[in-house]
Design an enzyme around this catalytic site. Structure first.
Site, mmCIF file in Angstrom:
data_model
loop_
_atom_site.group_PDB
_atom_site.id
_atom_site.type_symbol
_atom_site.label_atom_id
_atom_site.label_comp_id
_atom_site.label_asym_id
_atom_site.label_seq_id
_atom_site.Cartn_x
_atom_site.Cartn_y
_atom_site.Cartn_z
ATOM 1 N N ILE A 222 56.795 30.618 55.091
ATOM 2 C CA ILE A 222 56.608 30.162 56.419
ATOM 3 C C ILE A 222 55.618 31.022 57.189
ATOM 4 O O ILE A 222 55.643 32.326 56.920
ATOM 5 C CB ILE A 222 58.059 30.277 57.035
ATOM 6 C CG1 ILE A 222 58.005 29.918 58.459
ATOM 7 C CG2 ILE A 222 58.861 31.666 57.022
ATOM 8 C CD1 ILE A 222 59.597 29.539 59.100
ATOM 9 N N HIS A 223 54.701 30.669 58.066
ATOM 10 C CA HIS A 223 53.898 31.228 58.786
ATOM 11 C C HIS A 223 53.243 30.711 59.901
ATOM 12 O O HIS A 223 52.465 31.233 60.706
ATOM 13 C CB HIS A 223 52.484 31.504 57.695
ATOM 14 C CG HIS A 223 51.616 30.386 57.626
ATOM 15 N ND1 HIS A 223 51.837 29.310 56.642
ATOM 16 C CD2 HIS A 223 50.399 30.061 58.153
ATOM 17 C CE1 HIS A 223 51.009 28.331 56.852
ATOM 18 N NE2 HIS A 223 50.158 28.831 57.802
ATOM 19 N N ARG A 224 53.482 29.591 60.362
ATOM 20 C CA ARG A 224 53.086 28.863 61.602
ATOM 21 C C ARG A 224 53.595 29.282 62.734
ATOM 22 O O ARG A 224 54.926 29.722 62.849
ATOM 23 C CB ARG A 224 53.470 27.260 61.800
ATOM 24 C CG ARG A 224 53.247 26.450 60.309
ATOM 25 C CD ARG A 224 52.023 25.749 60.887
ATOM 26 N NE ARG A 224 51.554 25.179 59.314
ATOM 27 C CZ ARG A 224 50.037 25.130 58.908
ATOM 28 N NH1 ARG A 224 49.357 25.364 59.798
ATOM 29 N NH2 ARG A 224 50.009 24.441 57.935
ATOM 30 N N ARG A 258 52.050 37.479 59.039
ATOM 31 C CA ARG A 258 52.468 37.013 60.261
ATOM 32 C C ARG A 258 54.006 37.193 60.478
ATOM 33 O O ARG A 258 54.594 37.698 61.121
ATOM 34 C CB ARG A 258 51.864 35.759 60.549
ATOM 35 C CG ARG A 258 52.224 35.158 61.899
ATOM 36 C CD ARG A 258 51.585 33.923 61.948
ATOM 37 N NE ARG A 258 51.323 33.718 63.432
ATOM 38 C CZ ARG A 258 50.098 33.612 63.983
ATOM 39 N NH1 ARG A 258 49.139 33.684 63.211
ATOM 40 N NH2 ARG A 258 49.849 33.508 65.277
ATOM 41 N N ASP A 302 56.386 25.545 55.601
ATOM 42 C CA ASP A 302 55.559 24.791 56.768
ATOM 43 C C ASP A 302 54.212 24.866 56.537
ATOM 44 O O ASP A 302 53.288 24.648 57.215
ATOM 45 C CB ASP A 302 55.664 25.483 57.981
ATOM 46 C CG ASP A 302 55.309 27.070 58.090
ATOM 47 O OD1 ASP A 302 54.792 27.757 57.314
ATOM 48 O OD2 ASP A 302 55.615 27.667 59.133
#
Ligand code: UD1
Length: 383
Positions: A222-224, A258, A302
């Site tokens: 997940i990084h968005r 992130r 994501d």
């Protein structure tokens, strides 16, 4: 013919590797000569986010590194443009080839057009319709400026037609990511889950007392910004993982810088790493990710690229977004993924349903491992 191609961030590397190999093959055949210059903007700079991929995928060292690094979007875009303009003035290529939808893609295509250099976009025509995503803006601007738009699927070609792109600029070539997947799958299959975990365990975390085997773990990335940057969304998701996923399955989570920064900022890092079912890894290599994907019972992600890889490998995939620019990977279109957004109720329902599904690999048209070859042919014949 002289081509400058650009990479900036992790998802670009698997797209450029087969392209460079196809140029080498073309030059070896002797029917023409393409001079190729590889520029890395340096948007991703950690060894694990960048250099490791060059080594693993056999990408030659970049000829030029712009060393742009982190920053706001304006800083990344502006600094890339300033540095890339100098490169173009020095090298005067016939073509600038950009891939995907990261900030480097946008910045370099704008500057190329300002200098009247032709732009070719690999992975053109993808549209999520979501203008809050920086990637969607990058895709729209890049496609509007490009002279040659190479699409991964026919839905993307149709998007371009609907926007009024002239037919002679659009070429459906297939998905270049799958060239890399097919070229590396056999090597990935031979890797052991245990050694992947041992080699990549994030600092401060414990090696698990039981190593999960094929079909015994969930895999997540997940990084968005829409998932990670909002405290409410991210902390609800973490609660769901800790309270509902972890008691059922081990969860392997190679963590994006992130996401890690945000866990630390929100004070959730210790809670996550002290759960014995959560295996937190640093960002892992390409082959390692393919290997874990092959063994995963379910994917939560994501990432657009993983959605595509799940489709070919058949891993049931929950896509943690409300929309996708890759509808061809969705279950309703024969793929392995379902959109669940970031609503926990919806994620929960689909999670339990998805656990009942078998693996169902599917292969969209021209996702055949030969996309790069088609691209070089089109470029070499372009008048
Ligand atoms: C970028 C791309 C996204 C792609 C993703 C894959 C844009 C707009 N977004 O998002 O499309 O899916 O890469 O990873 O181009 N950082 C490090 N080390 C690194 C790289 C980044 O610590 O090597 C940190 C940065 O300091 C920043 C954060 O990670 O705080 C995010 O990096 P950034 O390049 O801004 O965007 P991504 O979220 O990675």
């Amino acid at each position: 013919m002289k081509i400058v191609s650009i990479v900036g961030a992790r998802p670009n590397f698997m797209k450029i590797a087969p392209f460079i190999r196809a140029i080498d093959d073309y030059n070896l055949k002797g029917s023409g000569k393409i001079e190729h210059i590889l520029v890395h903007t340096g948007q991703h700079y950690d060894v694990r986010m960048s250099e490791a991929f060059f080594k693993a995928l056999g990408i030659p060292d970049p000829d030029i590194n712009l060393e742009i690094g982190s920053g706001s979007h304006a800083e990344q875009l502006g600094n890339t443009m300033i540095a890339f303009e100098k490169v173009l003035i020095e090298y005067t290529p016939d073509w600038v080839v950009v891939v995907g939808d990261v900030n480097a893609t946008l910045a370099c295509s704008v500057i190329a057009k300002r200098l009247n250099i032709k732009v070719c976009h690999i992975e053109a025509g993808l549209r999520s319709g979501d203008m809050s995503m920086p990637e969607e803006i990058n895709r729209l601007v890049t496609d509007r400026l490009s002279d040659l738009l190479l699409t991964p699927d026919e839905l993307s070609s149709e998007n371009l037609r609907n926007e009024g792109t002239p037919e002679d600029k659009i070429h459906f070539v297939g998905n270049i990511m799958i060239d890399t997947l097919e070229a590396n799958r056999a090597k990935a299959e031979k890797m052991s889950i245990e050694s992947i975990i041992r080699k990549n365990l994030a600092a401060d975390t414990q090696f698990p007392s039981i190593v999960p085997q094929n079909g015994e773990f969930a895999l997540m990335t997940i990084h968005r910004p829409s998932n990670v940057d909002s405290e409410l969304v991210f902390s609800n998701l973490i609660d769901f993982l800790l309270n509902e996923v972890a008691p059922k399955h081990m969860l392997i989570w190679p963590i994006h810088p992130r996401a890690r920064k945000q866990l630390e900022t929100l004070g959730l890092w210790d809670k996550v790493i002290s759960n014995t079912s959560m295996i937190i890894l640093d960002p892992i290599g390409y082959h390692e990710m393919v290997r874990l994907n092959i063994g995963a019972k379910i994917m939560l992600t994501d990432s657009g690229g993983l959605q595509e890889e799940c489709c070919i490998l058949g891993t049931p995939c929950l896509t943690l977004r409300w929309n996708t620019e890759r509808p061809i990977t969705l279950r309703e279109n024969g793929g392995a993924s379902v959109l669940v957004g970031n609503n926990i109720e919806r994620i929960r329902n689909e999670y339990y349903h998805t656990l009942t599904l078998d693996r169902l690999p599917s292969r969209p048209n021209l996702w055949d491992g030969k996309t790069a070859e088609r691209i070089v042919k089109i470029l070499s014949e372009f008048i």
